[in-house]
Design an enzyme around this catalytic site. Structure first.
Site, PDB file in Angstrom:
ATOM      1  N   HIS A   1       0.791  -1.244   0.097  1.00 32.10           N
ATOM      2  CA  HIS A   1       0.070   0.002  -0.145  1.00 32.10           C
ATOM      3  C   HIS A   1       0.847   1.231  -0.097  1.00 32.10           C
ATOM      4  O   HIS A   1       2.181   1.050   0.169  1.00 32.10           O
ATOM      5  CB  HIS A   1      -1.049  -0.075   1.298  1.00 32.10           C
ATOM      6  CG  HIS A   1      -1.923  -1.054   1.117  1.00 32.10           C
ATOM      7  ND1 HIS A   1      -2.634  -1.534   2.297  1.00 32.10           N
ATOM      8  CD2 HIS A   1      -2.689  -1.623   0.105  1.00 32.10           C
ATOM      9  CE1 HIS A   1      -3.652  -2.176   1.771  1.00 32.10           C
ATOM     10  NE2 HIS A   1      -3.829  -2.272   0.660  1.00 32.10           N
TER      11      HIS A   1
ATOM     12  N   GLY B   1      -2.091  -1.609  -8.679  1.00 36.13           N
ATOM     13  CA  GLY B   1      -2.970  -2.397  -7.916  1.00 36.13           C
ATOM     14  C   GLY B   1      -4.477  -1.851  -8.284  1.00 36.13           C
ATOM     15  O   GLY B   1      -5.224  -2.783  -8.317  1.00 36.13           O
TER      16      GLY B   1
ATOM     17  N   ASP C   1      -3.707  -6.012  -8.506  1.00 35.15           N
ATOM     18  CA  ASP C   1      -3.772  -7.118  -7.472  1.00 35.15           C
ATOM     19  C   ASP C   1      -4.504  -8.316  -8.115  1.00 35.15           C
ATOM     20  O   ASP C   1      -4.139  -9.547  -7.500  1.00 35.15           O
ATOM     21  CB  ASP C   1      -4.854  -6.554  -6.415  1.00 35.15           C
ATOM     22  CG  ASP C   1      -4.057  -5.478  -5.586  1.00 35.15           C
ATOM     23  OD1 ASP C   1      -2.967  -5.459  -5.630  1.00 35.15           O
ATOM     24  OD2 ASP C   1      -4.711  -4.407  -5.017  1.00 35.15           O
TER      25      ASP C   1
ATOM     26  N   ASP D   1      -1.512  -1.541   4.708  1.00 32.43           N
ATOM     27  CA  ASP D   1      -1.573  -0.742   5.702  1.00 32.43           C
ATOM     28  C   ASP D   1      -2.895  -0.930   6.427  1.00 32.43           C
ATOM     29  O   ASP D   1      -3.762  -0.589   5.898  1.00 32.43           O
ATOM     30  CB  ASP D   1      -1.265   0.818   5.240  1.00 32.43           C
ATOM     31  CG  ASP D   1      -1.437   1.932   6.325  1.00 32.43           C
ATOM     32  OD1 ASP D   1      -1.555   1.632   7.464  1.00 32.43           O
ATOM     33  OD2 ASP D   1      -1.105   3.003   5.820  1.00 32.43           O
TER      34      ASP D   1
ATOM     35  N   HIS E   1      -9.791   0.109  -2.996  1.00 37.34           N
ATOM     36  CA  HIS E   1      -9.922  -1.206  -3.627  1.00 37.34           C
ATOM     37  C   HIS E   1      -9.616  -2.393  -2.545  1.00 37.34           C
ATOM     38  O   HIS E   1      -9.238  -3.424  -2.844  1.00 37.34           O
ATOM     39  CB  HIS E   1      -8.874  -1.267  -4.673  1.00 37.34           C
ATOM     40  CG  HIS E   1      -7.355  -1.184  -4.225  1.00 37.34           C
ATOM     41  ND1 HIS E   1      -6.752  -0.020  -3.716  1.00 37.34           N
ATOM     42  CD2 HIS E   1      -6.238  -2.099  -4.297  1.00 37.34           C
ATOM     43  CE1 HIS E   1      -5.705  -0.210  -3.349  1.00 37.34           C
ATOM     44  NE2 HIS E   1      -5.313  -1.494  -3.903  1.00 37.34           N
TER      45      HIS E   1
ATOM     46  N   ASP F   1     -10.479  -5.897  -3.663  1.00 39.02           N
ATOM     47  CA  ASP F   1      -9.495  -6.623  -4.437  1.00 39.02           C
ATOM     48  C   ASP F   1      -8.162  -7.091  -3.264  1.00 39.02           C
ATOM     49  O   ASP F   1      -7.828  -8.179  -3.715  1.00 39.02           O
ATOM     50  CB  ASP F   1      -8.721  -5.601  -5.405  1.00 39.02           C
ATOM     51  CG  ASP F   1      -9.770  -4.883  -6.522  1.00 39.02           C
ATOM     52  OD1 ASP F   1     -10.570  -5.875  -6.656  1.00 39.02           O
ATOM     53  OD2 ASP F   1      -9.366  -4.001  -6.665  1.00 39.02           O
TER      54      ASP F   1
ATOM     55  N   ARG G   1      -7.148 -13.816   0.029  1.00 40.44           N
ATOM     56  CA  ARG G   1      -7.939 -15.150   0.196  1.00 40.44           C
ATOM     57  C   ARG G   1      -7.523 -16.099  -0.979  1.00 40.44           C
ATOM     58  O   ARG G   1      -7.418 -17.242  -0.670  1.00 40.44           O
ATOM     59  CB  ARG G   1      -9.395 -14.671  -0.355  1.00 40.44           C
ATOM     60  CG  ARG G   1     -10.376 -16.005  -0.429  1.00 40.44           C
ATOM     61  CD  ARG G   1     -11.669 -15.891  -1.054  1.00 40.44           C
ATOM     62  NE  ARG G   1     -12.342 -16.981  -1.170  1.00 40.44           N
ATOM     63  CZ  ARG G   1     -12.257 -17.823  -2.306  1.00 40.44           C
ATOM     64  NH1 ARG G   1     -11.436 -17.482  -3.275  1.00 40.44           N
ATOM     65  NH2 ARG G   1     -13.000 -18.809  -2.430  1.00 40.44           N
TER      66      ARG G   1
END
Length: 152
Positions: free
Chosen positions: A19, A66, A71, A91, A98, A101, A107
């Site tokens: 981030h 990203g 991402d 962060d 986003h 995302d 995941r």
């Protein structure tokens, strides 16, 4: 779900993501571990890749930024078993437009059972692992068996 074992290569394919407020921290971390990281194949989201290159001299292959889909591109590479590790300095105190995302990326890394570091301390432990430079066997979903079972 059925699972199978596959081999991670000795030369890892490592994704680097951060981030905005964490990008300089990731670049510093990469500079500290430049010698070890240089032995592996590095991938990153767009802006992060530029900052890592400027801060460490490493030159990761770059996806889109990203928020522009980078991402998700990394997530697709993980699902296709084209990445072996994710270093993602996120962060937790900043809201991200986003955010879905980001959650999807974490995941999919968990689904495909790849090592993930979300901060410098966990990244230090991963980079120090003797498995970093070795091939090792690990468990992943057996998608072919899933498809066969689903279509019965």
């Amino acid at each position: 779900m059925h699972y199978k074992h596959i081999k991670a290569p000795a030369t890892k394919r490592i994704a680097l993501v951060a981030h905005d407020h964490m990008k300089p921290i990731l670049a510093d971390w990469c500079a500290t571990h430049q010698e070890k990281l240089a032995r592996h194949e590095l991938w990153s989201t767009g802006t992060t890749g530029n900052i890592v290159k400027q801060g460490s001299g490493l030159t990761p292959q770059r996806f889109l930024s990203g928020p522009m889909g980078g991402d998700q591109q990394i997530g697709a590479y993980i699902a296709e078993q084209k990445l072996d590790m994710l270093i993602f300095f996120w962060d937790p105190l900043a809201s991200m437009p986003h955010d879905p995302d980001v959650k999807a990326l974490l995941r999919i890394a968990a689904v495909w059972n790849i090592p993930v570091a979300c901060n410098p301390s966990s990244a230090d432990l991963l980079i120090a692992s003797p498995l970093l430079d070795e091939s090792y066997s690990y468990r992943v979903p057996d998608y072919e068996a899933y498809e066969t079972h689903r279509n019965e």
